[in-house]
Scaffold this motif. Sequence first.
Motif, PDB file in Angstrom:
ATOM      1  N   TRP A 101       0.945  -1.203  -0.036  1.00  0.00           N
ATOM      2  CA  TRP A 101       0.054   0.097   0.097  1.00  0.00           C
ATOM      3  C   TRP A 101       0.750   1.128  -0.041  1.00  0.00           C
ATOM      4  CZ3 TRP A 101      -3.062  -0.762   5.322  1.00  0.00           C
ATOM      5  CH2 TRP A 101      -2.202  -0.498   6.272  1.00  0.00           C
ATOM      6  N   ILE A 102       0.196   2.442  -0.309  1.00  0.00           N
ATOM      7  CA  ILE A 102       0.822   3.597  -0.377  1.00  0.00           C
ATOM      8  C   ILE A 102      -0.160   4.484   0.824  1.00  0.00           C
ATOM      9  CG2 ILE A 102       1.628   5.611  -1.579  1.00  0.00           C
ATOM     10  CD1 ILE A 102       1.762   4.009  -4.059  1.00  0.00           C
ATOM     11  N   CYS A 103       0.683   5.104   1.660  1.00  0.00           N
ATOM     12  CA  CYS A 103      -0.111   6.061   2.563  1.00  0.00           C
ATOM     13  C   CYS A 103       0.418   7.485   2.135  1.00  0.00           C
ATOM     14  CB  CYS A 103       0.334   5.751   4.071  1.00  0.00           C
ATOM     15  SG  CYS A 103      -0.246   4.166   4.472  1.00  0.00           S
ATOM     16  N   THR A 104      -0.506   8.388   2.053  1.00  0.00           N
ATOM     17  CA  THR A 104      -0.160   9.762   1.627  1.00  0.00           C
ATOM     18  C   THR A 104      -0.514  10.971   2.403  1.00  0.00           C
ATOM     19  OG1 THR A 104      -2.296  10.167   0.203  1.00  0.00           O
ATOM     20  CG2 THR A 104      -0.177   8.948  -0.706  1.00  0.00           C
ATOM     21  N   PRO A 105      -0.195  10.993   3.757  1.00  0.00           N
ATOM     22  CA  PRO A 105      -0.425  11.820   4.788  1.00  0.00           C
ATOM     23  C   PRO A 105       0.011  13.323   4.404  1.00  0.00           C
ATOM     24  CG  PRO A 105       1.328  10.434   5.813  1.00  0.00           C
ATOM     25  CD  PRO A 105       1.016  10.087   4.282  1.00  0.00           C
ATOM     26  N   HIS A 106      -0.589  14.303   4.740  1.00  0.00           N
ATOM     27  CA  HIS A 106      -0.182  15.648   4.615  1.00  0.00           C
ATOM     28  C   HIS A 106       0.360  15.895   6.225  1.00  0.00           C
ATOM     29  CE1 HIS A 106      -3.743  16.780   6.953  1.00  0.00           C
ATOM     30  NE2 HIS A 106      -4.429  16.856   5.966  1.00  0.00           N
ATOM     31  N   PRO A 107       1.051  16.943   6.535  1.00  0.00           N
ATOM     32  CA  PRO A 107       1.618  16.975   7.881  1.00  0.00           C
ATOM     33  C   PRO A 107       0.764  16.845   9.008  1.00  0.00           C
ATOM     34  CG  PRO A 107       2.675  18.447   6.385  1.00  0.00           C
ATOM     35  CD  PRO A 107       1.771  17.923   5.596  1.00  0.00           C
ATOM     36  N   GLY A 108      -0.589  17.501   8.755  1.00  0.00           N
ATOM     37  CA  GLY A 108      -1.695  17.310   9.871  1.00  0.00           C
ATOM     38  C   GLY A 108      -1.910  15.610  10.389  1.00  0.00           C
ATOM     39  N   GLU A 109      -2.168  15.047   9.009  1.00  0.00           N
ATOM     40  CA  GLU A 109      -2.523  13.384   9.327  1.00  0.00           C
ATOM     41  C   GLU A 109      -1.418  12.789   9.829  1.00  0.00           C
ATOM     42  OE1 GLU A 109      -5.475  13.835   5.639  1.00  0.00           O
ATOM     43  OE2 GLU A 109      -3.552  13.365   5.270  1.00  0.00           O
ATOM     44  N   ALA A 110       0.031  13.267   9.284  1.00  0.00           N
ATOM     45  CA  ALA A 110       1.195  12.517   9.683  1.00  0.00           C
ATOM     46  C   ALA A 110       1.407  12.877  11.230  1.00  0.00           C
ATOM     47  CB  ALA A 110       2.449  13.140   8.773  1.00  0.00           C
ATOM     48  N   SER A 111       1.175  13.929  11.762  1.00  0.00           N
ATOM     49  CA  SER A 111       1.337  14.129  13.039  1.00  0.00           C
ATOM     50  C   SER A 111       0.584  13.414  14.049  1.00  0.00           C
ATOM     51  CB  SER A 111       1.024  15.587  13.285  1.00  0.00           C
ATOM     52  OG  SER A 111      -0.333  16.021  13.299  1.00  0.00           O
ATOM     53  N   ARG A 112      -0.795  13.114  13.544  1.00  0.00           N
ATOM     54  CA  ARG A 112      -1.679  12.281  14.190  1.00  0.00           C
ATOM     55  C   ARG A 112      -1.185  10.692  14.207  1.00  0.00           C
ATOM     56  NH1 ARG A 112      -5.126  15.911  12.417  1.00  0.00           N
ATOM     57  NH2 ARG A 112      -5.727  15.004  10.068  1.00  0.00           N
ATOM     58  N   ILE A 113      -0.623  10.364  13.133  1.00  0.00           N
ATOM     59  CA  ILE A 113      -0.007   9.016  13.167  1.00  0.00           C
ATOM     60  C   ILE A 113       1.135   8.932  13.732  1.00  0.00           C
ATOM     61  CG2 ILE A 113       1.117   7.343  11.442  1.00  0.00           C
ATOM     62  CD1 ILE A 113      -0.480   8.678   9.087  1.00  0.00           C
ATOM     63  N   MET A 114       2.105   9.886  14.085  1.00  0.00           N
ATOM     64  CA  MET A 114       3.032   9.738  14.954  1.00  0.00           C
ATOM     65  C   MET A 114       2.897  10.337  16.190  1.00  0.00           C
ATOM     66  SD  MET A 114       5.892  11.391  12.162  1.00  0.00           S
ATOM     67  CE  MET A 114       7.024  11.134  13.157  1.00  0.00           C
ATOM     68  N   ASP A 115       1.714  10.841  16.636  1.00  0.00           N
ATOM     69  CA  ASP A 115       1.315  11.359  17.772  1.00  0.00           C
ATOM     70  C   ASP A 115       2.708  12.392  18.251  1.00  0.00           C
ATOM     71  OD1 ASP A 115       0.044  11.741  20.141  1.00  0.00           O
ATOM     72  OD2 ASP A 115       1.024  10.183  21.399  1.00  0.00           O
ATOM     73  N   LYS A 116       2.935  13.385  17.329  1.00  0.00           N
ATOM     74  CA  LYS A 116       3.720  14.441  17.698  1.00  0.00           C
ATOM     75  C   LYS A 116       2.998  15.657  17.109  1.00  0.00           C
ATOM     76  CE  LYS A 116       8.309  12.443  17.322  1.00  0.00           C
ATOM     77  NZ  LYS A 116       9.620  12.657  16.766  1.00  0.00           N
ATOM     78  N   SER A 117       3.498  16.931  17.322  1.00  0.00           N
ATOM     79  CA  SER A 117       2.882  18.020  16.876  1.00  0.00           C
ATOM     80  C   SER A 117       3.524  18.276  15.427  1.00  0.00           C
ATOM     81  CB  SER A 117       3.357  19.205  17.611  1.00  0.00           C
ATOM     82  OG  SER A 117       4.802  19.633  17.776  1.00  0.00           O
ATOM     83  N   VAL A 118       2.589  18.753  14.416  1.00  0.00           N
ATOM     84  CA  VAL A 118       3.212  19.259  13.184  1.00  0.00           C
ATOM     85  C   VAL A 118       4.490  20.031  13.298  1.00  0.00           C
ATOM     86  CG1 VAL A 118       2.611  20.568  11.205  1.00  0.00           C
ATOM     87  CG2 VAL A 118       1.030  19.624  12.430  1.00  0.00           C
ATOM     88  N   THR A 119       4.668  20.959  14.405  1.00  0.00           N
ATOM     89  CA  THR A 119       6.122  21.509  14.546  1.00  0.00           C
ATOM     90  C   THR A 119       7.119  20.533  14.837  1.00  0.00           C
ATOM     91  OG1 THR A 119       4.883  23.723  15.180  1.00  0.00           O
ATOM     92  CG2 THR A 119       7.254  23.421  15.627  1.00  0.00           C
ATOM     93  N   GLU A 120       7.031  19.728  15.591  1.00  0.00           N
ATOM     94  CA  GLU A 120       7.907  18.674  15.756  1.00  0.00           C
ATOM     95  C   GLU A 120       8.473  18.045  14.471  1.00  0.00           C
ATOM     96  OE1 GLU A 120       7.787  17.112  20.228  1.00  0.00           O
ATOM     97  OE2 GLU A 120       5.846  17.018  19.021  1.00  0.00           O
ATOM     98  N   LEU A 121       7.417  17.582  13.703  1.00  0.00           N
ATOM     99  CA  LEU A 121       7.467  16.859  12.656  1.00  0.00           C
ATOM    100  C   LEU A 121       8.020  17.609  11.401  1.00  0.00           C
ATOM    101  CD1 LEU A 121       4.633  14.706  10.995  1.00  0.00           C
ATOM    102  CD2 LEU A 121       5.771  16.400   9.605  1.00  0.00           C
ATOM    103  N   GLU A 122       7.828  18.694  11.252  1.00  0.00           N
ATOM    104  CA  GLU A 122       8.317  19.602  10.470  1.00  0.00           C
ATOM    105  C   GLU A 122       9.869  19.993  10.504  1.00  0.00           C
ATOM    106  OE1 GLU A 122       5.810  21.102   7.253  1.00  0.00           O
ATOM    107  OE2 GLU A 122       6.887  19.129   7.596  1.00  0.00           O
ATOM    108  N   ALA A 123      10.037  19.981  11.695  1.00  0.00           N
ATOM    109  CA  ALA A 123      11.591  20.192  12.301  1.00  0.00           C
ATOM    110  C   ALA A 123      12.630  19.317  11.515  1.00  0.00           C
ATOM    111  CB  ALA A 123      11.739  20.116  13.690  1.00  0.00           C
ATOM    112  N   ASP A 124      12.283  18.195  11.088  1.00  0.00           N
ATOM    113  CA  ASP A 124      13.017  17.097  10.471  1.00  0.00           C
ATOM    114  C   ASP A 124      12.419  16.240   9.688  1.00  0.00           C
ATOM    115  OD1 ASP A 124      14.920  15.216   9.672  1.00  0.00           O
ATOM    116  OD2 ASP A 124      15.892  15.059  11.529  1.00  0.00           O
ATOM    117  N   ARG A 125      11.992  16.693   8.624  1.00  0.00           N
ATOM    118  CA  ARG A 125      11.039  15.842   7.622  1.00  0.00           C
ATOM    119  C   ARG A 125      11.611  14.813   7.117  1.00  0.00           C
ATOM    120  NH1 ARG A 125       6.720  17.887   4.950  1.00  0.00           N
ATOM    121  NH2 ARG A 125       7.364  17.291   2.887  1.00  0.00           N
ATOM    122  N   PHE A 126      12.837  14.618   7.150  1.00  0.00           N
ATOM    123  CA  PHE A 126      13.536  13.430   6.537  1.00  0.00           C
ATOM    124  C   PHE A 126      13.399  12.363   7.699  1.00  0.00           C
ATOM    125  CE2 PHE A 126      15.228  16.177   3.836  1.00  0.00           C
ATOM    126  CZ  PHE A 126      15.432  15.336   2.478  1.00  0.00           C
TER     127      PHE A 126
END
Length: 223
Positions: free
Chosen positions: A91-116
């Motif tokens: 499968w392919i999962c295609t989250p934007h930062p908001g969805e990704a933050s929920r998956i990771m249980d992190k804030s968008v700010t934390e997620l975007e600090a190191d996108r790699f």
Amino acid sequence: MSLATRSEHVTASLTRCPEVMVHPVDSTGHLLPLVDRADVIVIGPGLGQNAWSDQMLRAALATEKPLVLDADALNLIVEKSLFASLNRKNWICTPHPGEASRIMDKSVTELEADRFASVERLQQICGGSVVLKGAGSLVSAGEVVYLCDAGNPGMAVAGMGDVLSGICGALLAQGLSPENAARLAVFIHAKAADYVVKQQGEIGLIASDLFDAIPRVINSKYE
């Protein structure tokens, strides 16, 4: 291509896009014959988060067919804590930062600090191939992280990710691996948006503007 949607949405769907084969689906009993015939399932855009949505998602997840998961499909999986029990390769999962933050249980700010690092962690959680959308979309299937250097700020509009999901599904249906389908879809999507912006500018760009540009990119009519 077939669209499974609630019966009250059929007329609007056909009016907007008469080429699509639209099927009214009010229960999993209506959905399963469509699932059996499908080569690939794209689920999430327009899905919602209610009892009907949950039934449709669980029916899609029950199949072993390739999937593209976006939007509320991702949100529902997180809500139901299903990723740990799924983690599929096809499968392919295609989250934007908001969805990704929920998956990771992190804030968008934390997620975007190191996108790699974030896309690598997302891939570990989700399995398969993951597209972390945003400025410089990233793709990872576990070993390598790919960066797309095409695209523009005008793409930050509603529905743009739905178009990407459709391209991912189309490429999967043509036999590409999830990793290669995700990589190529992100590139086609971004280059099509760049083509539109070249013609009309960023202001006023909407997702459906890409429809005419996508074949140009695929057929090498725009470099």
